[in-house]
Scaffold this motif. Sequence first.
Motif, PDB file in Angstrom:
ATOM      1  N   ARG A   1       0.814  -1.220   0.000  1.00  0.00           N
ATOM      2  CA  ARG A   1       0.000   0.000   0.000  1.00  0.00           C
ATOM      3  C   ARG A   1       0.845   1.267   0.000  1.00  0.00           C
ATOM      4  NH1 ARG A   1      -5.548  -0.889   0.810  1.00  0.00           N
ATOM      5  NH2 ARG A   1      -5.915  -3.001   0.044  1.00  0.00           N
ATOM      6  N   ASP A   2       2.124   1.158   0.410  1.00  0.00           N
ATOM      7  CA  ASP A   2       2.958   2.360   0.415  1.00  0.00           C
ATOM      8  C   ASP A   2       3.610   2.624  -0.943  1.00  0.00           C
ATOM      9  OD1 ASP A   2       4.702   0.235   0.432  1.00  0.00           O
ATOM     10  OD2 ASP A   2       5.958   0.981   2.067  1.00  0.00           O
ATOM     11  N   LEU A   3       3.357   1.752  -1.907  1.00  0.00           N
ATOM     12  CA  LEU A   3       3.856   1.985  -3.269  1.00  0.00           C
ATOM     13  C   LEU A   3       2.979   3.043  -3.926  1.00  0.00           C
ATOM     14  CD1 LEU A   3       5.918   0.897  -5.400  1.00  0.00           C
ATOM     15  CD2 LEU A   3       4.083  -0.619  -6.186  1.00  0.00           C
ATOM     16  N   ASP A   4       3.582   4.081  -4.499  1.00  0.00           N
ATOM     17  CA  ASP A   4       2.748   5.154  -5.040  1.00  0.00           C
ATOM     18  C   ASP A   4       1.932   4.672  -6.243  1.00  0.00           C
ATOM     19  OD1 ASP A   4       3.887   5.917  -7.692  1.00  0.00           O
ATOM     20  OD2 ASP A   4       5.658   6.420  -6.549  1.00  0.00           O
ATOM     21  N   ASP A   5       0.861   5.400  -6.527  1.00  0.00           N
ATOM     22  CA  ASP A   5      -0.111   4.959  -7.516  1.00  0.00           C
ATOM     23  C   ASP A   5       0.499   4.741  -8.897  1.00  0.00           C
ATOM     24  OD1 ASP A   5      -2.111   4.938  -5.663  1.00  0.00           O
ATOM     25  OD2 ASP A   5      -2.975   6.867  -6.248  1.00  0.00           O
TER      26      ASP A   5
ATOM     27  N   ALA B   1      -6.438   3.351  -1.407  1.00  0.00           N
ATOM     28  CA  ALA B   1      -6.403   4.554  -0.572  1.00  0.00           C
ATOM     29  C   ALA B   1      -7.577   4.614   0.403  1.00  0.00           C
ATOM     30  CB  ALA B   1      -6.402   5.802  -1.461  1.00  0.00           C
TER      31      ALA B   1
ATOM     32  N   HIS C   1      -6.545   9.597  -9.587  1.00  0.00           N
ATOM     33  CA  HIS C   1      -6.536   8.161  -9.877  1.00  0.00           C
ATOM     34  C   HIS C   1      -6.847   7.900 -11.346  1.00  0.00           C
ATOM     35  CE1 HIS C   1      -7.596   7.621  -5.381  1.00  0.00           C
ATOM     36  NE2 HIS C   1      -6.327   7.328  -5.556  1.00  0.00           N
TER      37      HIS C   1
ATOM     38  N   THR D   1      -3.843   8.877 -13.484  1.00  0.00           N
ATOM     39  CA  THR D   1      -2.777   7.887 -13.331  1.00  0.00           C
ATOM     40  C   THR D   1      -3.082   6.631 -14.137  1.00  0.00           C
ATOM     41  OG1 THR D   1      -2.209   8.689 -11.125  1.00  0.00           O
ATOM     42  CG2 THR D   1      -1.525   6.452 -11.672  1.00  0.00           C
TER      43      THR D   1
ATOM     44  N   HIS E   1       7.870   9.572 -15.746  1.00  0.00           N
ATOM     45  CA  HIS E   1       8.058   9.917 -14.337  1.00  0.00           C
ATOM     46  C   HIS E   1       9.491  10.302 -13.967  1.00  0.00           C
ATOM     47  CE1 HIS E   1       3.957   8.627 -13.637  1.00  0.00           C
ATOM     48  NE2 HIS E   1       4.219   7.552 -14.339  1.00  0.00           N
TER      49      HIS E   1
ATOM     50  N   ARG F   1       9.465   3.401  -4.706  1.00  0.00           N
ATOM     51  CA  ARG F   1       8.877   4.554  -4.047  1.00  0.00           C
ATOM     52  C   ARG F   1       7.552   4.177  -3.408  1.00  0.00           C
ATOM     53  NH1 ARG F   1       8.345   9.375  -7.801  1.00  0.00           N
ATOM     54  NH2 ARG F   1       7.277   7.891  -9.123  1.00  0.00           N
TER      55      ARG F   1
END
Length: 201
Positions: free
Chosen positions: A79-83, A141, A150, A153, A188, A201
């Motif tokens: 869950r801490d991996l960015d979108d 999220a 979202h 992305t 990115h 990340r």
Amino acid sequence: MAGLRERQKVSTRRSLEDAALRLFAERGYDATTIEAIAEQAEVSPRTFFRYFAAKDEVLDMGWDRRQAELVSRLSALPRDLDDAAAAAWVLRTMAEDFLAERERVELRAAALASSPTLRGRAADSLLAWQATLAAVLAERAGLDHPTFAHRVTAAAAVATWVAAFGEWISDPGSDLVALLDAGYEHLHGTPLVEPGRSGSR
């Protein structure tokens, strides 16, 4: 016996898909009949309709199953991996499943080129993947509905996927996974790193 029947069903479905893809590429979608597909696959037209409601469904190549797999894989990422990295990584892993199916992907592309109807169906499938991506990103999220961020992305990730597949099909010497990695880095400004490894990340 149940396992044997299931394998036979999978084999028959695959034979019908392969026959249709070849005929669509050779004759064009509109000029190919269901009877011709069935004959090529050595089954009856009635058998065709046990697997597909119409001939355009043959082009799906298991998209419903693949979409469910996309949800499962994306939901399993940290869950801490960015979108952006999460969406790119899950599409990268999905692309690996296509590497052994290059010929079928090329035939599908030729079929799509022969018919505006099929191109419209393919565009709808991509929009469905895009919506699914956005929805799962929102769930990660803790949200019930995706935000504009979202959706943007997800759209960028799917557009990169489309561009990479187009390049892969047109250049036999290209590497699909490497193209997706390059697309992510171009967008990115940083390499895509496997989740859990140092530098992600």
